[in-house]
Design a protein around this motif. Structure first.
Motif, PDB file in Angstrom:
ATOM      1  N   PRO A   1     129.027  69.641  30.419  1.00 28.65           N
ATOM      2  CA  PRO A   1     128.366  68.388  31.084  1.00 28.65           C
ATOM      3  C   PRO A   1     128.932  67.286  30.715  1.00 28.65           C
ATOM      4  O   PRO A   1     129.439  67.023  29.732  1.00 28.65           O
ATOM      5  N   TYR A   2     128.807  66.031  31.791  1.00 32.83           N
ATOM      6  CA  TYR A   2     128.832  64.800  31.467  1.00 32.83           C
ATOM      7  C   TYR A   2     127.423  64.576  31.557  1.00 32.83           C
ATOM      8  O   TYR A   2     126.515  64.890  32.537  1.00 32.83           O
ATOM      9  N   LEU A   3     126.968  63.542  30.592  1.00 35.13           N
ATOM     10  CA  LEU A   3     125.552  63.540  30.463  1.00 35.13           C
ATOM     11  C   LEU A   3     125.348  61.932  30.458  1.00 35.13           C
ATOM     12  O   LEU A   3     125.929  61.452  29.704  1.00 35.13           O
ATOM     13  N   PHE A   4     124.090  61.120  31.012  1.00 35.78           N
ATOM     14  CA  PHE A   4     124.043  59.900  30.888  1.00 35.78           C
ATOM     15  C   PHE A   4     122.583  59.616  30.526  1.00 35.78           C
ATOM     16  O   PHE A   4     121.656  60.270  30.963  1.00 35.78           O
ATOM     17  N   TRP A   5     122.453  58.337  30.136  1.00 36.23           N
ATOM     18  CA  TRP A   5     120.960  57.671  30.054  1.00 36.23           C
ATOM     19  C   TRP A   5     121.128  56.545  30.805  1.00 36.23           C
ATOM     20  O   TRP A   5     121.853  55.745  30.630  1.00 36.23           O
ATOM     21  N   TYR A   6     120.066  56.410  31.763  1.00 30.65           N
ATOM     22  CA  TYR A   6     119.654  54.977  32.240  1.00 30.65           C
ATOM     23  C   TYR A   6     118.539  54.474  31.852  1.00 30.65           C
ATOM     24  O   TYR A   6     117.376  55.092  31.805  1.00 30.65           O
ATOM     25  N   VAL A   7     117.995  53.404  32.062  1.00 29.98           N
ATOM     26  CA  VAL A   7     116.827  52.772  31.839  1.00 29.98           C
ATOM     27  C   VAL A   7     116.461  51.598  33.043  1.00 29.98           C
ATOM     28  O   VAL A   7     117.425  51.085  33.675  1.00 29.98           O
ATOM     29  N   GLN A   8     115.182  51.803  33.529  1.00 30.31           N
ATOM     30  CA  GLN A   8     114.694  51.042  34.534  1.00 30.31           C
ATOM     31  C   GLN A   8     113.616  50.035  34.341  1.00 30.31           C
ATOM     32  O   GLN A   8     112.530  50.684  33.936  1.00 30.31           O
ATOM     33  N   TYR A   9     113.696  48.871  34.101  1.00 32.19           N
ATOM     34  CA  TYR A   9     112.626  47.693  34.209  1.00 32.19           C
ATOM     35  C   TYR A   9     111.911  47.679  35.432  1.00 32.19           C
ATOM     36  O   TYR A   9     112.629  47.879  36.315  1.00 32.19           O
ATOM     37  N   PRO A  10     110.707  47.030  35.260  1.00 35.42           N
ATOM     38  CA  PRO A  10     109.865  46.949  36.390  1.00 35.42           C
ATOM     39  C   PRO A  10     110.481  46.104  37.516  1.00 35.42           C
ATOM     40  O   PRO A  10     111.146  45.212  37.058  1.00 35.42           O
ATOM     41  N   ASN A  11     110.626  46.694  38.523  1.00 34.07           N
ATOM     42  CA  ASN A  11     111.140  45.781  39.885  1.00 34.07           C
ATOM     43  C   ASN A  11     112.745  45.567  39.809  1.00 34.07           C
ATOM     44  O   ASN A  11     113.192  44.579  40.172  1.00 34.07           O
ATOM     45  N   ARG A  12     113.251  46.563  38.784  1.00 34.00           N
ATOM     46  CA  ARG A  12     114.806  46.349  38.688  1.00 34.00           C
ATOM     47  C   ARG A  12     115.460  47.538  39.136  1.00 34.00           C
ATOM     48  O   ARG A  12     114.809  48.546  39.075  1.00 34.00           O
ATOM     49  N   GLY A  13     116.754  47.635  39.226  1.00 38.80           N
ATOM     50  CA  GLY A  13     117.551  48.855  39.485  1.00 38.80           C
ATOM     51  C   GLY A  13     117.755  49.609  37.997  1.00 38.80           C
ATOM     52  O   GLY A  13     117.274  49.194  37.095  1.00 38.80           O
ATOM     53  N   LEU A  14     118.374  50.603  38.251  1.00 39.10           N
ATOM     54  CA  LEU A  14     118.786  51.333  36.787  1.00 39.10           C
ATOM     55  C   LEU A  14     120.003  50.798  36.089  1.00 39.10           C
ATOM     56  O   LEU A  14     120.810  50.315  36.748  1.00 39.10           O
TER      57      LEU A  14
END
Lengths: 115, 118
Positions: free
Chosen positions: A31-44
């Protein structure tokens, strides 16, 4: 087929305590593995990724994740949580060997850090 | 987030309207993506453009029509939408074209357009 699971819809942690957001994956190859975070009213926003090499990956804002091939996991961790870490966290996977398949995202885990 | 911009940020439309969403990336990337984000569901990939050629279309209804006039701009044209199409529409870009060695490439996302269909 590739898939990713985030078993917890919500994680609550007290400020200053360590946090863990869980992710497990399924791919036929590596695998290639990723983590993203999304704050309110924002993109990843990209946090970190595992491509190859050291199983412990360090990313933005003090986050890190450990690739565990035997457990097919890629849990996100931080030693000391901040209230500002409260957000929606997404794990994503792509199979290295599956041709042109796109990135597959989990449903997301909402992290709430309480002061 | 200034690397990928999206306009408008919010859109309310009736089912008979026609509108367009715009995405622009300032990162010199070669691949662009449209995703749909609905509450409590995984992100759904809708379309992928690589070097201005559509390379992925995930069984999206024809009421969604993408357009990529150049490598920096991506549009999503909307017509006769349904209330269940209400969602956050996210644009993303990545450096390498989709069908090269870019499988480990990071995708960079815009802030999204919050769409409400009445």
């Amino acid at each position: 087929a590739q898939s990713v699971a985030q078993p917890e819809d919500q994680v609550n942690v007290a400020e200053g305590n360590p946090l863990t957001v869980k992710c497990t994956y399924s791919v036929s190859g590596n695998p290639y593995l990723f983590w993203y975070v999304q704050y309110p009213n924002r993109g990843l926003q990209f946090l970190l990724k595992y491509i190859t090499g050291d199983n412990l990956v360090k990313g933005s804002y003090g986050f890190e994740a450990e690739f565990n091939k035997s457990q097919t996991s890629f849990h996100l961790k931080k030693p000391s949580a901040l209230v500002s870490d409260s957000a929606l966290y997404f794990c994503a996977v792509r199979d290295m060997n599956s041709g042109n398949t796109p990135l597959v995202f989990g449903k997301g885990t909402r992290l709430s850090v309480i002061a | 987030e200034t690397g990928v911009t999206q306009t408008p940020r919010h859109l309310v439309m009736g089912m008979t309207n026609k509108k367009s969403l715009k995405c622009e990336q300032h990162l010199g990337h070669n691949a662009m993506y449209w995703y749909k984000q609905s509450a409590k569901k995984p992100l759904e990939l809708m379309f992928v453009y690589s070097l201005e050629e559509r390379v992925e279309n995930n069984s999206v209804p024809s009421r969604f029509s993408p357009e990529c006039p150049n490598s920096s701009h991506l549009f999503l044209h909307l017509h006769t939408l349904q209330p269940e199409d209400s969602a956050l529409y996210l644009c993303a870009s990545s450096q390498r074209p989709f069908r090269t060695s870019g499988r480990g490439e990071t995708q960079y996302f815009g802030p999204g357009t919050r769409l409400l269909v009445l």
